[in-house]
Structure formats: structure tokens, C-alpha cells
Design a protein around this motif. Structure first.
Motif, mmCIF file in Angstrom:
data_model
loop_
_atom_site.group_PDB
_atom_site.id
_atom_site.type_symbol
_atom_site.label_atom_id
_atom_site.label_comp_id
_atom_site.label_asym_id
_atom_site.label_seq_id
_atom_site.Cartn_x
_atom_site.Cartn_y
_atom_site.Cartn_z
ATOM 1 N N SER A 129 -3.952 3.962 -6.748
ATOM 2 C CA SER A 129 -4.904 3.744 -5.658
ATOM 3 C C SER A 129 -5.200 2.268 -5.398
ATOM 4 C CB SER A 129 -6.204 4.519 -5.919
ATOM 5 O OG SER A 129 -6.732 4.151 -7.167
ATOM 6 N N ASP A 130 -4.934 1.410 -6.364
ATOM 7 C CA ASP A 130 -5.189 -0.023 -6.152
ATOM 8 C C ASP A 130 -3.864 -0.768 -5.956
ATOM 9 O OD1 ASP A 130 -5.896 -2.640 -6.116
ATOM 10 O OD2 ASP A 130 -6.923 -2.657 -8.047
ATOM 11 N N PRO A 131 -3.509 -1.062 -4.701
ATOM 12 C CA PRO A 131 -2.186 -1.682 -4.459
ATOM 13 C C PRO A 131 -2.056 -3.076 -5.066
ATOM 14 C CG PRO A 131 -3.491 -1.618 -2.437
ATOM 15 C CD PRO A 131 -4.250 -0.836 -3.455
ATOM 16 N N LEU A 132 -3.180 -3.707 -5.384
ATOM 17 C CA LEU A 132 -3.081 -5.055 -5.958
ATOM 18 C C LEU A 132 -2.646 -5.025 -7.425
ATOM 19 C CD1 LEU A 132 -6.148 -6.759 -4.271
ATOM 20 C CD2 LEU A 132 -3.745 -6.898 -3.623
ATOM 21 N N GLU A 149 0.831 -1.203 0.000
ATOM 22 C CA GLU A 149 0.000 0.000 0.000
ATOM 23 C C GLU A 149 0.869 1.258 0.000
ATOM 24 O OE1 GLU A 149 -2.896 -0.240 3.125
ATOM 25 O OE2 GLU A 149 -3.721 -2.115 2.347
#
Lengths: 97, 407
Positions: B65-68, B56
Motif C-alpha cells: 500500500s505504500d509505493p514509496l 503506484e
């Protein structure tokens, strides 16, 4: 009396992401636990949550029972909506029961 | 030689790290020693949480914004190898800037051997891209070289992949990332960004660059330890269309002998560097607490002070952007006919001023700057230096030039 539901993920990275965002999930008592063997052959973790059990409650003053399974279905829906909202990829939501 | 050390080699690896970094790594080994993502017991879960937090923090540092959509790798080199091999194939055209580090150039040479066509986008004497030339080259309207009459091959196909050195590790030239992203997008190309020198310090804004993939390292401006880095995908690039280089255990889909397609496991075969990622998380947290913009401003001020002082020394040529121009905190110098290696040795042995000499793993960049094969002396400030350190280093360079650099 409560029953446990489970959110299964393809990857533990998504499970940890879910755990970190779980406070805004609306789920009761979300907790990262080892994935129960009967649900998956994976070696990882999943997110467990609680909902009233469908069997009659035994403890006086405990949560109301959920004979129709309505509360369990509602909790599963809450889980799915939250996962979509947070864009957390998941494998499946196993409703409490 | 005095006891004072002024470390001006932060472009190679940042030093010192904030004290919390070593503490976090020790705490990870002591308290969270399980394998992240491999088991369900408390030590594995504790390790997994550290990795999740690091993911993150790294995503935030890149503006993602999307750590994945971010996979950890061993370093930027590993990430660039994945991106170059996975995002273009035989028959594809790849455009790369002429400031590229060997972490890009060597995988691109391999891609060329496998049938890709590589075009080098020219830069000026400070290492800055000419965006008009780049646009024509990426779109296929012009061939490499860019001059009149060159590359007038009509109907050349557009590039499939654009590889950009965001900040030069030699001159400190900082390219206009948003403009290059637009050029790539207009041509339908994916933009692979080598952010080794910039991630952690510069605003990358990956959410606003949907067609970009960013390769970063953890041990430079992110202030983490070596052995950390990663590859982050903008929202418009499908990670499943990028083949991994490593396949193996991921702790997921364990019933299958096929490597998983989903992020981030797709690029994270084998046990992650847990202690390293704990250190990276700590470094990134320190940056967030200190203020990324404030740190950047302070380092750029030191760099400009250094450059201004060096320009005043007779015979010294400063390679890189002019004062006030877009740059990152890196510069290189030549001092007439003085051998860069002997100057760097004298700076170290007589004054404790530590810098990097040679070609900086970027022969193409030195050709572009006119300093190949002799190389240059590179000086790269970091967040723990003061004005006084810079003035001391300037005095040391001046002294070496006056005294000569012979042993």
C-alpha cells in the motif's frame, strides 16, 4: 489576498505521491512547483498551497486577511496532519506568510 | 514453415505486449521527455508523474500500500543483487531453495566468497520445497541435505536471510510464499523473494508479509518492456539497513556528496528508465483492466491443457507440478534421448512454435529436476494465446517427434 505555503520533501518521489493524493488533503490550491531557491538548494519540486495573507487584503471581495497568522498556522497544521495520515515522508512545512 | 507463430517463451519475456505499451512509451518520449525528478519544469514534472503512477501501479501489483517502499531497478537481477549484498554480510547464514536462478545463485556465490555461509534447501522432483526441512534449515536445527543424520550440528545459528524462488522458471513450481514467510519470521530472518516469474500475475500480498523484500521484473508477467524492475520492502524491513550497490545523482539532497539514505532514492541513483516505466505503467494498467485473477486463471488453464497434451505423447516427460497443483504458467519437457536444442529448432523452423531450450540460467534447478547438464525444452504460455494455439503447439511437438528432429 493569499500567501503561499510550501511542503518540502527529501525526494521528488514523495512530492509526486503528495500531488497524487492532494485532492484529499484539505489544502487550498495545492500545486507542484519548482522548489523556491530561498527554501532549499535542491533541484526538485515541492507542493505549494495557499492561505489568507497576514497583510490586509486589497481586492474587494477577496479572502479575509489573517493579521494574527492564525489561518496560516492552521493551514500548516492541516498539511502536517495530512502528510502523517498518508504516511508521506516530508522535510518541512513552510507556513504561508 | 507456415506464417503462424505461437510464442511459448513468456517466461523469458512476455510477447506480444498489449498494444498500449508501445504507444505509452512513444508518448513518453514525444510528450514527457524531461528527466523525472531532476527539474521543476513542465516536461520534467510530466515525466515524474508517469514514474509516480508506475510506482503506484507496481506497488498495487505486489499488494503493497505504500509505493514509496518500492524502488525501481533495471530488472529483477539488479534488485536481487542489491538484496543479497545488502541484507546479509560476512558471517551470516543464508538459506536458498534449490530451484534458484543464476540471478540469485551468482550473487550468493559472491556473498560466500565474502564470508557468508550458503545453505541450499532441497526440493522434490517437481521443484517443490519441503517446508519442514526448510524450517529446520532456516532455524539452524538441521544442516543442508536434510536426511537423517545429516546436519545434526546442534546450536547452529539461525539464518539471517532466506532467498526464495517464488515461481520456478524451469518447472513452474510455485512455492507457498506465506508459509515460507512465516518460517523466516519465526527464525528472525528477512525473506528475499525472487518474483521474476510471478509478479504481475500472482497475488504477492506484500502488506501481509512484513518481513519480506520482493525483487520483481517488469518485462515478464507485468507485460512491460525490458529494463524495468524493482525492489519492494515489506513494512517490517528497514530499507536503510540495506546498503545500495549504486550511488550517485538522485535529484535530492544535492548539497551533499553522501548518497541519501531515504527511499526510494537510496536505490535509484542515476536517471530512471522513463520510457520503460511508461510502458510498465501501461502494461500494469492493462492487467488491472483485464483482471489479474482472470488472466492468471486463463494462463493456468492453457498451461494445464499443454501439460495434459504433452503427457499423452509417447516418450515425453513433463517436468513440474502434477495436474491441479500450485504452479505458474511455465513447464519444461524432455523427450527421451532427443536433444532439446534440435527439438526446439525443429519446432521453430517447421512450425513457428517458439520456446526456450537449455539450462534456463538455472543449473541448480536442472540438477534438482535431474535434467543437468542436458537441459530441457521450456514452454511458457502468455495472456494472448488461445486453446487453438496450444493445440497447434501440441500437434507441432507430436509431428517433430514422429518425423525426427534431424535437419
Amino acid at each position: 489576498m493569499n500567501a503561499s505555503g510550501y511542503i518540502l520533501f527529501h525526494t521528488s518521489s514523495a512530492a509526486f505521491r503528495a500531488e497524487r493524493l492532494a485532492t484529499r488533503s484539505g489544502l487550498a490550491a495545492p500545486r507542484l512547483v519548482p522548489t523556491p531557491r530561498e527554501l532549499s538548494s535542491d533541484c526538485g519540486v515541492c507542493l505549494r498551497f495557499e492561505a489568507p495573507a497576514s497583510s490586509p487584503g486589497e481586492a474587494p471581495g477577496g479572502p479575509p486577511a489573517d493579521p494574527s497568522g492564525e489561518a496560516a498556522a492552521r493551514a500548516a497544521r492541516v498539511a502536517r496532519d495530512w502528510l502523517e495520515r498518508e504516511r508521506i515522508p516530508y522535510d518541512q512545512v513552510v507556513a504561508p506568510g | 514453415m507456415g506464417a503462424r507463430v505461437v510464442y511459448l517463451d513468456n517466461a523469458a519475456t512476455s510477447w506480444p505486449k498489449p498494444p498500449c505499451v508501445a504507444e505509452a512509451m512513444a508518448a513518453f518520449l514525444r510528450d514527457s521527455g524531461g528527466n523525472p525528478g531532476r527539474s521543476g519544469h513542465r516536461l520534467s514534472v510530466a515525466a515524474g508523474r508517469v514514474v509516480a503512477e508506475a510506482r503506484e501501479a507496481a506497488a498495487r501489483a505486489l499488494g503493497l500500500s505504500d509505493p514509496l517502499r518500492l524502488a525501481f531497478t533495471a530488472n529483477a537481477t539488479a534488485a536481487l543483487n542489491v538484496g543479497i549484498a545488502g541484507l546479509a554480510g560476512p558471517g551470516d547464514r543464508i538459506v536458498v531453495d534449490a530451484m534458484a536462478h543464476n540471478a540469485c545463485a551468482r550473487p550468493l556465490s559472491e556473498a560466500a566468497r565474502r564470508g557468508a555461509e550458503i545453505d541450499w534447501a532441497p526440493v522434490d522432483g517437481a521443484g517443490r520445497l519441503d517446508l519442514d526441512l526448510l524450517e529446520d534449515l532456516v532455524a539452524g536445527r538441521r544442516g543442508p541435505g536434510g536426511g537423517p543424520g545429516r546436519g545434526a550440528r546442534v546450536g547452529r545459528k539461525a539464518a539471517r536471510l532466506v532467498v526464495l524462488t517464488h515461481g520456478s522458471n524451469v518447472s513452474g513450481a510455485l512455492q507457498d510464499l506465506a508459509a515460507v514467510a512465516t518460517i523466516a519470521e519465526l527464525a528472525g530472518a528477512v525473506l528475499l523473494v525472487d518474483a521474476a516469474q510471478t509478479a504481475g500475475l500472482e497475488d504477492i500480498g506484500l502488506d501481509s508479509l512484513p518481513g519480506a523484500v520482493v525483487a520483481f521484473t517488469g518485462h515478464k508477467a507485468m507485460l512491460g518492456p525490458g529494463g524495468t524492475g524493482g525492489l519492494a520492502f515489506g513494512t517490517g524491513v528497514d530499507p536503510e539497513a540495506c546498503a545500495p550497490l549504486l550511488r550517485g545523482g538522485t535529484g535530492s539532497a544535492s548539497e551533499s556528496e553522501e548518497h541519501p539514505a531515504f527511499m526510494p532514492d537510496r536505490f535509484e541513483a542515476g536517471t530512471l528508465n522513463g520510457p520503460g516505466l511508461a510502458g510498465l505503467l501501461s502494461g500494469l494498467s492493462w492487467i488491472e483492466a483485464s483482471g489479474r485473477a482472470e488472466l492468471r486463471a486463463a494462463e493456468l488453464r492453457l498451461t494445464e491443457r499443454l501439460a495434459a497434451g504433452l503427457r499423452e505423447l509417447p516418450g515425453v516427460q513433463v517436468l513440474g507440478p502434477r495436474p491441479g497443483e500450485r504452479r505458474c504458467p511455465v513447464l519444461s519437457i524432455r523427450a527421451g534421448l532427443i536433444d532439446p536444442a534440435s527439438l526446439a529448432l525443429a519446432l521453430d523452423e517447421r512450425h513457428g512454435v517458439l520456446c526456450r531450450v537449455g539450462l534456463h540460467c538455472a543449473p541448480r534447478a536442472h540438477r534438482s529436476l535431474g535434467t543437468f547438464p542436458g537441459g530441457a525444452v521450456r514452454l511458457s504460455p502468455g495472456p494472448f494465446l488461445s486453446d487453438d494455439d496450444i493445440d497447434y503447439a501440441l500437434g507441432a511437438v507430436e509431428a517433430c517427434l514422429k518425423e525426427g528432429t534431424s535437419p
